[in-house]
Design an enzyme around this catalytic site. Sequence first.
Site, PDB file in Angstrom:
ATOM      1  N   CYS A  54       0.950  -1.416  -0.087  1.00 34.47           N
ATOM      2  CA  CYS A  54      -0.001   0.059  -0.071  1.00 34.47           C
ATOM      3  C   CYS A  54       0.761   1.241  -0.025  1.00 34.47           C
ATOM      4  O   CYS A  54       0.324   2.280  -0.151  1.00 34.47           O
ATOM      5  CB  CYS A  54      -0.953   0.063   1.166  1.00 34.47           C
ATOM      6  SG  CYS A  54      -2.057  -1.477   1.235  1.00 34.47           S
ATOM      7  N   HIS A  67      -2.766   7.055   2.212  1.00 29.19           N
ATOM      8  CA  HIS A  67      -3.412   5.845   2.040  1.00 29.19           C
ATOM      9  C   HIS A  67      -4.775   5.601   2.612  1.00 29.19           C
ATOM     10  O   HIS A  67      -4.810   5.684   3.770  1.00 29.19           O
ATOM     11  CB  HIS A  67      -2.616   4.718   2.099  1.00 29.19           C
ATOM     12  CG  HIS A  67      -2.990   3.228   2.111  1.00 29.19           C
ATOM     13  ND1 HIS A  67      -3.684   2.936   1.183  1.00 29.19           N
ATOM     14  CD2 HIS A  67      -2.799   2.283   3.035  1.00 29.19           C
ATOM     15  CE1 HIS A  67      -4.251   1.672   1.168  1.00 29.19           C
ATOM     16  NE2 HIS A  67      -3.840   1.116   2.545  1.00 29.19           N
ATOM     17  N   ASN A  94     -10.387  -0.047   0.520  1.00 31.33           N
ATOM     18  CA  ASN A  94      -8.873  -0.120   0.519  1.00 31.33           C
ATOM     19  C   ASN A  94      -8.470  -0.511  -0.646  1.00 31.33           C
ATOM     20  O   ASN A  94      -8.567  -1.824  -0.839  1.00 31.33           O
ATOM     21  CB  ASN A  94      -8.378  -1.079   1.734  1.00 31.33           C
ATOM     22  CG  ASN A  94      -6.616  -0.832   1.668  1.00 31.33           C
ATOM     23  OD1 ASN A  94      -6.126  -0.649   0.728  1.00 31.33           O
ATOM     24  ND2 ASN A  94      -6.324  -1.481   2.857  1.00 31.33           N
TER      25      ASN A  94
HETATM   26  O1  UT7 Z   1      -3.755  -1.313   3.730  1.00 28.18           O
HETATM   27  C1  UT7 Z   1      -2.743  -1.478   4.925  1.00 28.18           C
HETATM   28  C2  UT7 Z   1      -3.163  -2.617   5.914  1.00 28.18           C
HETATM   29  N1  UT7 Z   1      -4.441  -2.755   6.391  1.00 28.18           N
HETATM   30  C3  UT7 Z   1      -5.043  -1.703   7.411  1.00 28.18           C
HETATM   31  O2  UT7 Z   1      -4.338  -0.894   7.643  1.00 28.18           O
HETATM   32  C4  UT7 Z   1      -5.843  -2.213   8.125  1.00 28.18           C
HETATM   33  C5  UT7 Z   1      -5.530  -2.035   9.755  1.00 28.18           C
HETATM   34  N2  UT7 Z   1      -6.595  -2.380  10.667  1.00 28.18           N
HETATM   35  C6  UT7 Z   1      -7.596  -2.121  10.833  1.00 28.18           C
HETATM   36  O3  UT7 Z   1      -8.439  -1.242   9.850  1.00 28.18           O
HETATM   37  C7  UT7 Z   1      -8.640  -2.709  11.942  1.00 28.18           C
HETATM   38  O4  UT7 Z   1      -7.938  -3.480  12.685  1.00 28.18           O
HETATM   39  C8  UT7 Z   1      -9.857  -3.619  11.267  1.00 28.18           C
HETATM   40  C9  UT7 Z   1     -10.841  -2.500  10.685  1.00 28.18           C
HETATM   41  C10 UT7 Z   1      -9.477  -4.561  10.416  1.00 28.18           C
HETATM   42  C11 UT7 Z   1     -10.611  -4.089  12.526  1.00 28.18           C
HETATM   43  O5  UT7 Z   1     -11.239  -3.354  13.460  1.00 28.18           O
HETATM   44  P1  UT7 Z   1     -10.686  -3.431  15.129  1.00 28.18           P
HETATM   45  O6  UT7 Z   1     -11.539  -2.202  15.742  1.00 28.18           O
HETATM   46  O7  UT7 Z   1      -9.221  -3.361  14.947  1.00 28.18           O
HETATM   47  O8  UT7 Z   1     -11.655  -4.693  15.211  1.00 28.18           O
HETATM   48  P2  UT7 Z   1     -10.797  -5.901  16.185  1.00 28.18           P
HETATM   49  O9  UT7 Z   1     -10.347  -6.801  15.322  1.00 28.18           O
HETATM   50  O10 UT7 Z   1     -10.310  -5.401  17.211  1.00 28.18           O
HETATM   51  O11 UT7 Z   1     -12.393  -6.448  16.552  1.00 28.18           O
HETATM   52  C12 UT7 Z   1     -13.219  -5.821  17.588  1.00 28.18           C
HETATM   53  C13 UT7 Z   1     -14.414  -6.939  17.702  1.00 28.18           C
HETATM   54  C14 UT7 Z   1     -14.489  -8.307  18.216  1.00 28.18           C
HETATM   55  O12 UT7 Z   1     -14.956  -8.470  18.990  1.00 28.18           O
HETATM   56  P3  UT7 Z   1     -14.673  -8.553  20.667  1.00 28.18           P
HETATM   57  O13 UT7 Z   1     -13.717  -9.631  20.646  1.00 28.18           O
HETATM   58  O14 UT7 Z   1     -14.547  -7.389  20.968  1.00 28.18           O
HETATM   59  O15 UT7 Z   1     -16.167  -9.337  21.023  1.00 28.18           O
HETATM   60  C15 UT7 Z   1     -14.263  -8.933  16.613  1.00 28.18           C
HETATM   61  O16 UT7 Z   1     -14.717 -10.263  16.870  1.00 28.18           O
HETATM   62  O17 UT7 Z   1     -14.960  -6.834  16.569  1.00 28.18           O
HETATM   63  C16 UT7 Z   1     -15.435  -8.323  16.050  1.00 28.18           C
HETATM   64  N3  UT7 Z   1     -15.463  -8.189  14.707  1.00 28.18           N
HETATM   65  C17 UT7 Z   1     -16.498  -7.891  13.896  1.00 28.18           C
HETATM   66  N4  UT7 Z   1     -17.870  -7.694  14.330  1.00 28.18           N
HETATM   67  C18 UT7 Z   1     -18.434  -7.362  13.139  1.00 28.18           C
HETATM   68  C19 UT7 Z   1     -14.426  -8.600  13.837  1.00 28.18           C
HETATM   69  N5  UT7 Z   1     -14.665  -8.365  12.477  1.00 28.18           N
HETATM   70  C20 UT7 Z   1     -16.009  -7.936  12.335  1.00 28.18           C
HETATM   71  C21 UT7 Z   1     -16.974  -7.768  11.455  1.00 28.18           C
HETATM   72  N6  UT7 Z   1     -18.158  -7.478  11.875  1.00 28.18           N
HETATM   73  N7  UT7 Z   1     -16.674  -7.933  10.292  1.00 28.18           N
END
Ligand code: UT7
Length: 346
Positions: free
Chosen positions: A142, A267, A297
Amino acid sequence: MARVAQVTSTPPGLTSERGCAITGWGSALPSTVVTNQQIMTLFDTSDEWIVERTGIHERRAADGPFVSPRPASSPPNGMGTTAQLAAQAGAQALAKAGLSGADIDMLVLCTTSPDQPIPATSSPVAEALGIKGGGMDLNAACAGFTYGLVVACGLVAVGAEKILLVGAETLTRLTNWSDRSNAFLFGDGAGAVVIEAVEGEGSLLGWDVGVDGSLQPLFFADYGGPGMSMRGQEVFRRAVRMTVDSATKSMERAKVSAADIALFVPHQANLRIMTAVAERLGLPEDRIASVIGHTGNTSSASIPIALAEAADSGRLAEGDTILLAGFGAGMTWASAVWRWEPGRPR
Ligand code: UT7
């Protein structure tokens, strides 16, 4: 790392008084829109969760794994490859610059989703646009397009006159559509700029690139594997830190402060990352160029798409100073301070 204008040894027969300027731009998105509601049919998630966590409302998909099994709701759109998207964005950029492919000394295609291992995807793009000058792919994930800007200005410094720099991706082919932790993030598209040699100091005022190969396990896709695998939270934390550090270096090298930056073109990975970086750099939110809401993205393509949409909507004036910054798998990062001057005589 020194900026190009600070390079002191000049190859024989060349002048150090050569800079580069963007003289054309364009973008291309496949016509198939994939909404968060459609994503909700694949796994347990919600529109509210995706919008709140990422700012993404919809993304576009080229023909491929997302579109093909769903012919009823998403008929093929005729954009199936990275090369097709790249050629469409590249043709727009050439037209805007008043050039044809025959004028181009080098095509630099930034992509992390090439159409084949061999040949480079720049080859079909060169064929489609009539470019014979030279063509290569550049994969820095990216951060690719910002790496590409630095490479293009380096080519100009050693004698090239006209470069076509494209960021193009079909990430929906690499998405693991059953992985709810990241499948909602990615989209397909392309953006392009024409870079031309100009006399005197060019538009690249300061830059920084980097890589930390020890962080490969955070984000990867293997040949024959199920698709992209990412440790989202860990990438998120590092992305903010790396982007702020890199942008700060570029601004110091360019001798500009946040108040000088008319537009920040980051980005487009996650709106929360974009706003967190802007806040730490002291940039108000209304100076962020954001397309993530309708593109998702698009990796190497995200910055040139955001740049082209900003230029086309009148958000950029001749002489504006802009900041570009990206990070990605590898992990890689790159930033550049750039003066927007497509009206520069050449
Ligand atoms: O292009 C360059 C590389 N990529 C990036 O820059 C992406 C960087 N990362 C992110 O943007 C974020 O980490 C994500 C958008 C991928 C995820 O967001 P987050 O705020 O980090 O969520 P998380 O992984 O900490 O998950 C929070 C909660 C979890 O539940 P609990 O454990 O709090 O009960 C997950 O199980 O959200 C849950 N969860 C979802 N819920 C609904 C994970 N995926 C989903 C989903 N829908 N699709």
